[in-house]
Motif scaffolding. Structure first.
Motif, PDB file in Angstrom:
ATOM      1  N   GLY A   1      36.699  -0.508 -40.504  1.00 20.03           N
ATOM      2  CA  GLY A   1      36.820  -1.838 -39.637  1.00 20.03           C
ATOM      3  C   GLY A   1      38.474  -1.520 -38.924  1.00 20.03           C
ATOM      4  N   GLN A   2      39.164  -0.466 -39.392  1.00 21.82           N
ATOM      5  CA  GLN A   2      40.473  -0.183 -38.746  1.00 21.82           C
ATOM      6  C   GLN A   2      40.268   0.507 -37.421  1.00 21.82           C
ATOM      7  OE1 GLN A   2      42.737   2.599 -41.042  1.00 21.82           O
ATOM      8  NE2 GLN A   2      44.248   2.889 -39.374  1.00 21.82           N
ATOM      9  N   SER A   3      41.031  -0.266 -36.439  1.00 20.68           N
ATOM     10  CA  SER A   3      41.062   0.384 -34.956  1.00 20.68           C
ATOM     11  C   SER A   3      41.660   1.853 -34.802  1.00 20.68           C
ATOM     12  CB  SER A   3      41.468  -0.381 -34.063  1.00 20.68           C
ATOM     13  OG  SER A   3      40.915  -1.778 -34.042  1.00 20.68           O
ATOM     14  N   VAL A   4      41.104   2.776 -34.303  1.00 17.64           N
ATOM     15  CA  VAL A   4      42.047   4.044 -34.032  1.00 17.64           C
ATOM     16  C   VAL A   4      42.093   4.498 -32.620  1.00 17.64           C
ATOM     17  CG1 VAL A   4      41.514   4.966 -36.399  1.00 17.64           C
ATOM     18  CG2 VAL A   4      39.704   5.164 -34.428  1.00 17.64           C
ATOM     19  N   SER A   5      43.118   5.220 -32.520  1.00 24.37           N
ATOM     20  CA  SER A   5      43.287   5.834 -30.894  1.00 24.37           C
ATOM     21  C   SER A   5      42.965   7.137 -30.805  1.00 24.37           C
ATOM     22  CB  SER A   5      44.637   5.262 -30.391  1.00 24.37           C
ATOM     23  OG  SER A   5      45.629   6.041 -31.425  1.00 24.37           O
ATOM     24  N   GLN A   6      42.653   7.750 -29.704  1.00 22.56           N
ATOM     25  CA  GLN A   6      42.415   9.009 -29.482  1.00 22.56           C
ATOM     26  C   GLN A   6      43.624   9.960 -29.966  1.00 22.56           C
ATOM     27  OE1 GLN A   6      42.893  11.009 -25.463  1.00 22.56           O
ATOM     28  NE2 GLN A   6      40.649  10.892 -25.726  1.00 22.56           N
ATOM     29  N   GLY A   7      43.411  10.852 -30.793  1.00 27.39           N
ATOM     30  CA  GLY A   7      44.314  11.876 -31.324  1.00 27.39           C
ATOM     31  C   GLY A   7      44.933  11.465 -32.568  1.00 27.39           C
ATOM     32  N   GLN A   8      44.667   9.925 -33.101  1.00 29.23           N
ATOM     33  CA  GLN A   8      45.355   9.462 -34.098  1.00 29.23           C
ATOM     34  C   GLN A   8      44.758  10.191 -35.439  1.00 29.23           C
ATOM     35  OE1 GLN A   8      45.140   5.292 -34.691  1.00 29.23           O
ATOM     36  NE2 GLN A   8      45.289   5.437 -37.073  1.00 29.23           N
ATOM     37  N   HIS A   9      45.540  10.719 -36.417  1.00 31.60           N
ATOM     38  CA  HIS A   9      45.048  11.349 -37.567  1.00 31.60           C
ATOM     39  C   HIS A   9      44.482  10.477 -38.645  1.00 31.60           C
ATOM     40  CE1 HIS A   9      48.356  14.748 -37.527  1.00 31.60           C
ATOM     41  NE2 HIS A   9      47.558  14.677 -36.386  1.00 31.60           N
ATOM     42  N   ILE A  10      43.052  10.899 -39.073  1.00 27.73           N
ATOM     43  CA  ILE A  10      42.104  10.074 -39.901  1.00 27.73           C
ATOM     44  C   ILE A  10      41.928  10.466 -41.417  1.00 27.73           C
ATOM     45  CG2 ILE A  10      40.876   9.224 -37.770  1.00 27.73           C
ATOM     46  CD1 ILE A  10      39.028  10.986 -38.325  1.00 27.73           C
ATOM     47  N   GLY A  11      42.230  12.012 -41.502  1.00 30.12           N
ATOM     48  CA  GLY A  11      42.078  12.598 -42.842  1.00 30.12           C
ATOM     49  C   GLY A  11      42.738  14.057 -42.750  1.00 30.12           C
ATOM     50  N   ALA A  12      41.993  14.842 -43.692  1.00 31.73           N
ATOM     51  CA  ALA A  12      42.580  15.966 -43.619  1.00 31.73           C
ATOM     52  C   ALA A  12      41.294  16.881 -44.194  1.00 31.73           C
ATOM     53  CB  ALA A  12      43.627  16.327 -44.995  1.00 31.73           C
ATOM     54  N   VAL A  13      41.401  18.204 -43.639  1.00 32.47           N
ATOM     55  CA  VAL A  13      40.488  19.077 -43.993  1.00 32.47           C
ATOM     56  C   VAL A  13      40.052  19.513 -45.705  1.00 32.47           C
ATOM     57  CG1 VAL A  13      39.706  21.591 -44.089  1.00 32.47           C
ATOM     58  CG2 VAL A  13      40.615  20.468 -42.048  1.00 32.47           C
ATOM     59  N   GLY A  14      39.048  19.573 -45.955  1.00 35.40           N
ATOM     60  CA  GLY A  14      38.516  19.715 -47.635  1.00 35.40           C
ATOM     61  C   GLY A  14      37.545  20.501 -47.634  1.00 35.40           C
ATOM     62  N   SER A  15      36.905  20.383 -48.824  1.00 34.97           N
ATOM     63  CA  SER A  15      35.765  20.989 -48.959  1.00 34.97           C
ATOM     64  C   SER A  15      34.547  20.366 -50.018  1.00 34.97           C
ATOM     65  CB  SER A  15      35.886  22.543 -49.898  1.00 34.97           C
ATOM     66  OG  SER A  15      36.719  22.420 -51.025  1.00 34.97           O
ATOM     67  N   THR A  16      34.947  18.818 -49.912  1.00 37.62           N
ATOM     68  CA  THR A  16      34.068  18.252 -50.665  1.00 37.62           C
ATOM     69  C   THR A  16      32.733  18.081 -50.169  1.00 37.62           C
ATOM     70  OG1 THR A  16      34.829  16.262 -49.286  1.00 37.62           O
ATOM     71  CG2 THR A  16      35.952  16.735 -51.278  1.00 37.62           C
ATOM     72  N   GLY A  17      31.717  17.604 -51.045  1.00 38.66           N
ATOM     73  CA  GLY A  17      30.278  17.490 -50.643  1.00 38.66           C
ATOM     74  C   GLY A  17      29.638  18.796 -50.617  1.00 38.66           C
TER      75      GLY A  17
ATOM     76  N   THR B   1      31.181   9.278 -33.812  1.00 35.38           N
ATOM     77  CA  THR B   1      31.320  10.602 -34.342  1.00 35.38           C
ATOM     78  C   THR B   1      31.736  10.826 -35.878  1.00 35.38           C
ATOM     79  OG1 THR B   1      33.775   9.875 -33.872  1.00 35.38           O
ATOM     80  CG2 THR B   1      32.878  11.194 -32.290  1.00 35.38           C
ATOM     81  N   VAL B   2      31.299  11.961 -36.434  1.00 38.49           N
ATOM     82  CA  VAL B   2      31.571  12.070 -37.686  1.00 38.49           C
ATOM     83  C   VAL B   2      32.285  13.234 -38.272  1.00 38.49           C
ATOM     84  CG1 VAL B   2      29.897  12.440 -39.782  1.00 38.49           C
ATOM     85  CG2 VAL B   2      28.902  11.205 -37.944  1.00 38.49           C
ATOM     86  N   TYR B   3      33.303  12.882 -39.116  1.00 39.47           N
ATOM     87  CA  TYR B   3      34.012  14.003 -40.074  1.00 39.47           C
ATOM     88  C   TYR B   3      33.899  14.129 -41.342  1.00 39.47           C
ATOM     89  CZ  TYR B   3      36.050  11.722 -35.372  1.00 39.47           C
ATOM     90  OH  TYR B   3      36.334  11.349 -34.257  1.00 39.47           O
ATOM     91  N   ALA B   4      33.428  15.255 -41.624  1.00 41.78           N
ATOM     92  CA  ALA B   4      33.069  15.282 -42.916  1.00 41.78           C
ATOM     93  C   ALA B   4      33.618  16.473 -44.033  1.00 41.78           C
ATOM     94  CB  ALA B   4      31.457  15.743 -43.221  1.00 41.78           C
ATOM     95  N   HIS B   5      33.405  16.360 -45.487  1.00 32.95           N
ATOM     96  CA  HIS B   5      34.037  17.365 -46.123  1.00 32.95           C
ATOM     97  C   HIS B   5      35.478  17.295 -46.333  1.00 32.95           C
ATOM     98  CE1 HIS B   5      30.201  19.228 -46.128  1.00 32.95           C
ATOM     99  NE2 HIS B   5      30.285  19.750 -44.798  1.00 32.95           N
ATOM    100  N   LEU B   6      35.957  16.179 -46.018  1.00 34.43           N
ATOM    101  CA  LEU B   6      37.516  15.805 -46.157  1.00 34.43           C
ATOM    102  C   LEU B   6      38.194  15.880 -47.515  1.00 34.43           C
ATOM    103  CD1 LEU B   6      37.719  12.946 -43.510  1.00 34.43           C
ATOM    104  CD2 LEU B   6      37.961  15.138 -42.915  1.00 34.43           C
ATOM    105  N   SER B   7      39.352  16.631 -47.359  1.00 30.76           N
ATOM    106  CA  SER B   7      39.760  16.359 -48.856  1.00 30.76           C
ATOM    107  C   SER B   7      40.684  14.984 -49.094  1.00 30.76           C
ATOM    108  CB  SER B   7      41.099  17.422 -48.705  1.00 30.76           C
ATOM    109  OG  SER B   7      42.057  17.384 -47.928  1.00 30.76           O
ATOM    110  N   ARG B   8      41.119  14.286 -48.054  1.00 35.42           N
ATOM    111  CA  ARG B   8      41.499  12.939 -48.398  1.00 35.42           C
ATOM    112  C   ARG B   8      41.120  12.092 -46.900  1.00 35.42           C
ATOM    113  NH1 ARG B   8      45.969  12.445 -45.121  1.00 35.42           N
ATOM    114  NH2 ARG B   8      47.089  14.350 -44.605  1.00 35.42           N
ATOM    115  N   ILE B   9      41.075  10.872 -47.133  1.00 35.19           N
ATOM    116  CA  ILE B   9      40.861   9.916 -45.976  1.00 35.19           C
ATOM    117  C   ILE B   9      42.062   8.856 -45.734  1.00 35.19           C
ATOM    118  CG2 ILE B   9      39.374   7.973 -45.253  1.00 35.19           C
ATOM    119  CD1 ILE B   9      36.960   9.143 -46.960  1.00 35.19           C
ATOM    120  N   GLY B  10      42.365   8.928 -44.367  1.00 37.59           N
ATOM    121  CA  GLY B  10      43.486   8.151 -44.164  1.00 37.59           C
ATOM    122  C   GLY B  10      43.505   6.945 -43.308  1.00 37.59           C
ATOM    123  N   VAL B  11      42.154   6.427 -43.207  1.00 32.43           N
ATOM    124  CA  VAL B  11      41.699   5.149 -42.743  1.00 32.43           C
ATOM    125  C   VAL B  11      40.799   4.242 -43.609  1.00 32.43           C
ATOM    126  CG1 VAL B  11      42.177   6.232 -40.283  1.00 32.43           C
ATOM    127  CG2 VAL B  11      40.032   6.454 -41.323  1.00 32.43           C
TER     128      VAL B  11
END
Length: 458
Positions: free
Chosen positions: A379-395, A366-376
Motif C-alpha cells: 500500500g505504500q507509494s513509491v517514486s521512480q528510483g526509490q530504493h525498495i530492497g536489496a539483492v539476495g538469493s532467497t527462494g 513490475t516484480v523484484y524477486a530473490h531480495l535479501s531484505r524488503i524496504g517497503v
C-alpha cells in the motif's frame, strides 16, 4: 706671384658679384650652417664635471654586532611544523593510524580511544581523509578528519587539537562543499569502466553516463570499439580536497556512429505542488527530455546475467522461458523502483523468495524477486528510483541476483522494450529561452572536453 694675385683678385671679384646677385640665398645658407654647428656643439658638450676633479672623503664608523645570545635562544626555541595526510583503513586502530602518520604520541592515541568525538575517526566506513599537524619531535598538534555523509551539500569535520597544558580538545562540525567543474573524455576499447579508468574519471561518473543514455544505448551489449564520449561533471571539495563526485552536468556519447548529447536542466515551471522545488532532469540539446516513465534497469549500471529469453533452468533442469531479466550483483546491492507506483505485495512468495510487486498506471506491474531484505510495505507509494530492497538469493536462486519482470495486463513483456517505448516528460514552453541559452554554452564545453582526447592522442 703676379699670376697668383691676379687669380685672387679675380676670385674675390666673383664672390662679390655672387653675393650681390643672390644676397638672401647666401644669408640663409650661412645661417643654417651656423645653427647646425651650434646644435652639434651643444649635443656633445659635457653635462657634469670630470669625476677625477671631484674631492674624495673617507668616513669611518664603528658597528656593533647583535648579541649572539638572543639569536641562539631564538634558534633553540624554534620548532618546525610537519604536515602529513592519510586515509583510514578498515583494519586501523588509533595507534596504527598515528604510526602510519609518523606520530609518536601515546597521549594523543589514548585521547582518540577514549574521547567520544575522537572515536569517530575510525567509526563507520573506511576511507576518511585524515590530516595532521605535528612538531618536529612527532608530537601531535592538530588532527583533522573529513568524511562525506548522506547530505549532498555538506561534509563532516572532526578536529582534535593540543591545548597549551598538553591536554587535548575535540569538536565535530559541518561545512558546505565547494563545487568545481571538470572536463574529461575517453574512447571505448573494451568496456565503459575500462575507458573511464584510462581517462581518470570516477566510477560514479561512468554510472551516471550509463544511466543518462540507458534508454538509447544498451551498455551491456551495444558498445563498439572506437565509441567515444565526453563529459562535464562536478567535483565536491572539502577544504580544498576532492571529497565526492557530484552530478554529470553534460555529456556526449558516440555509439556506432550515432551521436547522443545530454545536459542537466532544472525546469522552474515543472512544479506540480505550490511551493515545491522543481526537479531537474536530463535533456537533449534541442530540448527533448531523456527522462521516461520507466527506468531501463531496477539497479544502477551492472552486468546482466540472463536476459528475456528461453534458458535452461539451473534448478528445475528443464528448458523454460525466462520471463524477466536477471541482474548479477553482490548481496545487499540496492534495488530501486523503475517507476512511480503503489506497492501491491511485499513478502515471501514461492520460488521468488522475498519479492515486491509494484502496480503502475496503465495496468503495468513490475516484480523484484530473490531480495535479501524488503524496504517497503504493501500500500505504500513509491517514486521512480526509490530504493525498495536489496539483492539476495532467497527462494529458488543458485546465487545472489535480482530477478526482474515487467507485466502488462498480466502478460510478461521485455523490460528493455517497455522502457524505450515509455513516454518522455516534455520541457515547458516558458523554460525554452533559458534552455537554449545554456545549451549553447554546453556545446562549447563538450567540444573542449572532446579536445582533451585529441590532444592526448597527438
Amino acid at each position: 706671384m703676379i699670376k697668383y694675385k691676379n687669380n685672387l683678385a679675380y676670385g674675390l671679384q666673383a664672390v662679390t658679384q655672387l653675393v650681390r646677385s643672390h644676397p638672401k640665398r647666401i644669408t640663409s645658407t650661412l645661417a643654417v650652417l651656423l645653427l647646425g654647428t651650434g646644435v652639434t656643439a651643444f649635443g656633445v658638450a659635457p653635462l657634469a664635471p670630470d669625476a677625477a676633479d671631484l674631492p674624495v672623503r673617507q668616513i669611518l664608523e664603528s658597528v656593533q654586532s647583535l648579541p649572539t645570545e638572543v639569536q641562539t635562544e631564538a634558534l633553540g626555541s624554534f620548532q618546525f611544523k610537519l604536515f602529513r595526510s592519510e586515509t583510514t583503513r578498515s583494519t586501523d586502530t588509533a595507534d596504527a593510524l598515528l604510526k602510519r602518520l609518523n606520530i609518536d604520541d601515546t597521549a594523543a592515541a589514548a585521547f582518540l580511544r577514549s574521547d567520544s568525538n575522537g572515536r569517530l575517526t575510525l567509526m563507520g566506513r573506511p576511507g576518511k581523509s585524515v590530516a595532521v599537524e605535528a612538531t618536529d619531535g612527532n608530537q601531535l598538534l592538530k588532527l583533522t578528519v573529513r568524511w562525506a555523509t548522506d547530505d549532498e551539500e555538506k561534509f563532516t569535520r572532526l578536529v582534535v587539537e593540543r591545548k597549551p597544558d598538553n591536554s587535548f580538545s575535540s569538536r565535530v562540525e559541518t561545512a558546505p562543499y565547494t563545487s568545481s567543474t571538470r572536463l574529461a573524455s575517453g574512447s571505448i576499447r573494451t568496456s565503459l569502466f575500462a575507458a573511464t579508468d584510462d581517462a581518470g574519471i570516477p566510477d560514479a561518473v561512468a554510472v551516471q553516463i550509463a544511466e543518462i543514455f540507458s534508454g538509447d544505448i544498451d551498455f551491456h551489449r551495444a558498445l563498439r570499439k572506437g565509441d567515444r564520449f565526453s563529459v562535464v561533471y562536478e567535483t565536491l571539495e572539502a577544504d580544498g580536497e576532492a571529497m565526492r563526485t557530484g552530478r554529470v552536468l553534460s555529456t556526449e556519447f558516440v555509439n556506432n556512429g550515432k551521436t547522443l548529447q545530454a545536459m542537466w536542466f532544472r525546469d522552474p515551471a515543472s512544479n506540480t505542488v505550490a511551493g515545491a522545488v522543481a526537479k531537474g532532469g536530463y535533456y537533449t540539446l534541442d530540448g527533448q527530455s531523456l527522462r521516461r516513465a520507466y527506468l531501463a534497469s531496477p539497479m544502477e549500471f551492472s552486468r546482466i546475467s540472463s536476459g528475456f529469453k528461453m534458458r535452461f533452468h539451473p534448478i528445475l533442469q528443464t528448458w523454460r522461458a525466462h520471463l524477466g531479466v536477471d541482474y548479477a550483483a553482490p548481496t545487499g546491492t540496492a534495488v530501486r523502483s523503475v517507476g512511480d507506483g503503489i506497492v501491491e505485495f511485499a513478502g515471501v512468495q514461492n520460488g521468488f523468495g522475498n519479492v515486491v510487486f509494484i502496480k503502475h498506471r496503465n495496468s503495468h506491474t513490475t516484480v523484484y524477486a530473490h531480495l535479501s531484505r524488503i524496504g517497503v510495505q504493501r500500500g505504500q507509494s513509491v517514486s521512480q528510483g526509490q530504493h525498495i530492497g536489496a539483492v539476495g538469493s532467497t527462494g529458488w536462486a543458485t546465487g545472489p541476483h535480482l530477478h526482474f519482470e515487467f507485466r502488462v495486463n498480466g502478460m510478461h513483456q521485455d523490460p528493455m522494450n517497455i522502457a524505450k517505448q515509455s513516454e518522455t516528460i516534455p520541457l515547458s514552453v516558458t523554460a525554452q529561452p533559458l534552455f537554449r541559452q545554456l545549451a549553447g554554452n554546453v556545446k562549447q564545453q563538450l567540444q573542449a572536453a572532446a579536445d582533451i582526447t585529441q590532444t592526448r592522442a597527438e
